[in-house]
Scaffold this motif. Structure first.
Motif, mmCIF file in Angstrom:
data_model
loop_
_atom_site.group_PDB
_atom_site.id
_atom_site.type_symbol
_atom_site.label_atom_id
_atom_site.label_comp_id
_atom_site.label_asym_id
_atom_site.label_seq_id
_atom_site.Cartn_x
_atom_site.Cartn_y
_atom_site.Cartn_z
ATOM 1 N N GLU A 117 -6.992 -15.756 -2.470
ATOM 2 C CA GLU A 117 -7.676 -14.551 -1.556
ATOM 3 C C GLU A 117 -7.214 -14.976 0.102
ATOM 4 N N GLU A 118 -6.857 -13.932 0.650
ATOM 5 C CA GLU A 118 -6.564 -13.671 2.222
ATOM 6 C C GLU A 118 -7.305 -12.699 2.619
ATOM 7 N N ARG A 119 -7.796 -12.777 4.081
ATOM 8 C CA ARG A 119 -8.654 -11.834 4.627
ATOM 9 C C ARG A 119 -7.822 -11.627 6.091
ATOM 10 N N HIS A 120 -7.611 -10.398 6.333
ATOM 11 C CA HIS A 120 -6.728 -10.236 7.622
ATOM 12 C C HIS A 120 -7.484 -9.015 8.499
ATOM 13 N N PRO A 121 -7.178 -9.066 9.991
ATOM 14 C CA PRO A 121 -7.734 -8.079 10.780
ATOM 15 C C PRO A 121 -7.134 -6.652 10.420
ATOM 16 N N ALA A 122 -7.834 -5.697 11.378
ATOM 17 C CA ALA A 122 -7.754 -4.084 11.088
ATOM 18 C C ALA A 122 -5.965 -3.562 11.659
ATOM 19 N N SER A 123 -5.405 -4.610 12.434
ATOM 20 C CA SER A 123 -4.092 -4.198 12.991
ATOM 21 C C SER A 123 -3.348 -5.323 13.147
ATOM 22 N N PRO A 126 -1.111 -0.288 7.853
ATOM 23 C CA PRO A 126 -0.641 0.818 7.145
ATOM 24 C C PRO A 126 -0.503 0.465 5.721
ATOM 25 N N ALA A 127 -0.552 -0.825 5.371
ATOM 26 C CA ALA A 127 -0.621 -1.297 3.957
ATOM 27 C C ALA A 127 -0.883 -2.723 3.927
ATOM 28 N N ALA A 128 -1.750 -3.015 3.035
ATOM 29 C CA ALA A 128 -2.202 -4.487 3.244
ATOM 30 C C ALA A 128 -1.381 -5.677 3.144
ATOM 31 N N CYS A 129 -0.277 -5.466 2.286
ATOM 32 C CA CYS A 129 0.638 -6.618 2.153
ATOM 33 C C CYS A 129 1.328 -6.743 3.332
ATOM 34 N N TYR A 130 1.584 -6.184 4.491
ATOM 35 C CA TYR A 130 2.074 -6.409 5.615
ATOM 36 C C TYR A 130 1.630 -7.579 6.172
ATOM 37 N N ARG A 152 -7.348 -7.402 0.494
ATOM 38 C CA ARG A 152 -7.809 -6.100 0.743
ATOM 39 C C ARG A 152 -8.082 -5.691 2.300
ATOM 40 N N ASN A 153 -7.645 -4.468 2.349
ATOM 41 C CA ASN A 153 -7.918 -4.007 3.871
ATOM 42 C C ASN A 153 -8.010 -2.596 3.974
ATOM 43 N N THR A 154 -8.610 -2.235 5.008
ATOM 44 C CA THR A 154 -8.537 -0.701 5.320
ATOM 45 C C THR A 154 -7.299 -0.398 5.931
ATOM 46 N N CYS A 155 -6.528 0.814 5.309
ATOM 47 C CA CYS A 155 -5.375 1.166 5.825
ATOM 48 C C CYS A 155 -5.355 2.578 6.507
ATOM 49 N N PHE A 156 -4.233 2.762 7.316
ATOM 50 C CA PHE A 156 -4.469 3.970 8.010
ATOM 51 C C PHE A 156 -3.159 4.754 7.951
ATOM 52 N N ARG A 157 -3.196 5.936 7.538
ATOM 53 C CA ARG A 157 -1.930 6.638 7.736
ATOM 54 C C ARG A 157 -2.085 8.088 8.172
ATOM 55 N N HIS A 158 -1.245 8.506 8.987
ATOM 56 C CA HIS A 158 -1.453 10.048 9.352
ATOM 57 C C HIS A 158 -0.824 10.835 8.446
ATOM 58 N N GLU A 159 -1.717 11.959 7.738
ATOM 59 C CA GLU A 159 -1.034 12.790 6.737
ATOM 60 C C GLU A 159 -1.016 14.216 7.359
ATOM 61 N N ARG A 160 -0.325 15.032 6.802
ATOM 62 C CA ARG A 160 -0.328 16.610 6.951
ATOM 63 C C ARG A 160 -1.714 17.277 6.949
ATOM 64 N N TYR A 161 -2.479 16.756 5.685
ATOM 65 C CA TYR A 161 -3.653 17.163 5.262
ATOM 66 C C TYR A 161 -4.446 16.239 4.705
ATOM 67 N N TYR A 162 -5.834 16.322 4.598
ATOM 68 C CA TYR A 162 -6.539 15.293 3.880
ATOM 69 C C TYR A 162 -7.324 16.051 2.652
ATOM 70 N N VAL A 163 -7.633 15.460 1.611
ATOM 71 C CA VAL A 163 -8.239 15.943 0.435
ATOM 72 C C VAL A 163 -9.157 14.863 0.137
ATOM 73 N N ARG A 223 -6.439 11.917 -0.606
ATOM 74 C CA ARG A 223 -5.353 11.719 0.519
ATOM 75 C C ARG A 223 -6.561 11.616 1.776
ATOM 76 N N LEU A 224 -6.460 10.224 2.305
ATOM 77 C CA LEU A 224 -7.198 9.974 3.426
ATOM 78 C C LEU A 224 -6.503 9.535 4.494
ATOM 79 N N SER A 225 -7.013 9.687 5.795
ATOM 80 C CA SER A 225 -6.427 9.052 6.769
ATOM 81 C C SER A 225 -6.628 7.429 7.082
ATOM 82 N N SER A 226 -7.837 7.063 6.503
ATOM 83 C CA SER A 226 -8.290 5.647 6.361
ATOM 84 C C SER A 226 -8.713 5.421 4.842
ATOM 85 N N PHE A 227 -8.134 4.378 4.397
ATOM 86 C CA PHE A 227 -8.664 4.139 2.877
ATOM 87 C C PHE A 227 -8.504 2.631 2.374
ATOM 88 N N THR A 228 -9.037 2.279 1.476
ATOM 89 C CA THR A 228 -8.991 1.076 1.109
ATOM 90 C C THR A 228 -7.839 0.465 0.190
#
Length: 311
Positions: free
Chosen positions: A58-64, A125-129, A149-160, A164-169
């Motif tokens: 297991e590894e734990r990483h920061p938000a950016s 943008p993806a946990a593995c980076y 595991r990380n919270t990931c962030f991606r801008h999308e055209r729409y969200y559901v 489809r989320l702008s931040s997700f696990t």
């Protein structure tokens, strides 16, 4: 070409998810509590159990991540439409005074920024980076299995909601090794996931996919992914990818100076989008938690059947 409109959100489904503990924000972010939060944590524990097939560390990483690290793989040129930056006001007192003298927020709720400090961090943008970045320059004398595991962030055209989320696990299991070791890892991962899907009664279809490049037909990596597929998604309901298996060849090994026996390390990963799992499970098995599958038990059975140890 006109972009397709965003799909309509089912109000009945939205109300059911709210009763289960979903608080949805128009920005594309979700807050969880109650049954959905407990289900999300069980999903993650199940995925960690599956990672135990390889005794993944297991590894734990920061938000950016530092932008210069991400740009080693040309991320900002490939996915500028999805990148989210960590920004702050320039710290000089006159700039902060100018901010305080202004409206701070305009009528639309937008921050009335003054001068920004230099932007050097990209939200994950993806946990593995992080795995490749944190092991920059390392050499390996055998296959290395890692999970994070990380919270990931991606801008999308729409969200559901949940789909489809702008931040997700994202939970990932990563293998660093030779080409043959990556092939073995991904084959065993595919077998493990197929067994797991059957035990939890989630009907899924594996589809070949490509990463969402900006101007894809002008990007040579997109062309290569079409010629030699390296990404396969486990898709629920025909259009919702809840897991993926990815072969990177030596792309990250070369760019992050990871070596094995003097040669660039190959890599591959398995990724799970936890919020999407919440949607699939509640859609398939209903809104009564008593009817939800026992995910950890299923993962333990799969781990036991595949040996639960490194090859």
């Amino acid at each position: 070409m006109t972009a397709a409109p965003a799909p309509a959100v089912d109000p009945v489904r939205s109300a059911e998810l709210a009763q289960l503990g979903l608080s949805w924000q128009p920005s594309g972010q979700a807050a969880l509590r109650g049954p959905l939060l407990r289900l999300a944590e069980e999903c993650d524990r199940a995925f960690v159990t599956l990672a135990g097939i390889w005794q993944a560390d297991e590894e734990r990483h920061p938000a950016s991540l530092p932008a210069e690290r991400l740009q080693r793989v040309d991320y900002l040129r490939s996915f500028p439409h999805q990148a989210t930056f960590a920004a702050r006001l320039a710290p000089e007192e006159p700039n902060l005074d100018a901010f305080l003298d202004g409206p701070v927020l305009d009528e639309g709720g937008t921050i009335a920024v003054t001068e920004l400090a230099p932007v050097s961090q990209v939200l994950t943008p993806a946990a593995c980076y992080h795995v490749f970045s944190d092991h920059l320059g390392e050499s390996f004398d055998g296959p290395r299995y890692l999970t994070t595991r990380n919270t990931c962030f991606r801008h999308e055209r729409y969200y559901v909601p949940l789909r489809r989320l702008s931040s997700f696990t994202m939970r990932e299991v990563v293998c660093l090794g030779t080409s043959a070791e990556i092939v073995d890892f991904l084959q065993r991962a595919r077998a493990a996931l197929d067994a797991f899907f059957e035990l939890v009664d989630l009907p899924l279809e594996w589809l070949t996919a490509t990463d969402p490049f900006f101007r894809p037909r002008a990007n040579p990596r997109y062309i290569m992914q079409r010629v030699e597929p390296v990404k396969h998604e486990a898709t629920y309901g025909g259009d919702l990818a809840i897991a993926s298996i990815n072969r990177h060849h030596d792309h990250f090994g070369v760019n992050f100076e990871l070596t094995r026996g003097g040669e660039p390390t190959h890599s591959g990963c398995v990724a799970f989008g936890i919020e999407r799992w919440l949607f699939a499970i509640t859609d398939r098995h209903g809104t009564d938690p008593a009817g939800w599958p026992r995910l950890e038990d299923a993962a333990t059975k799969v781990r036991s059947s595949l040996g639960g140890g490194r090859t």
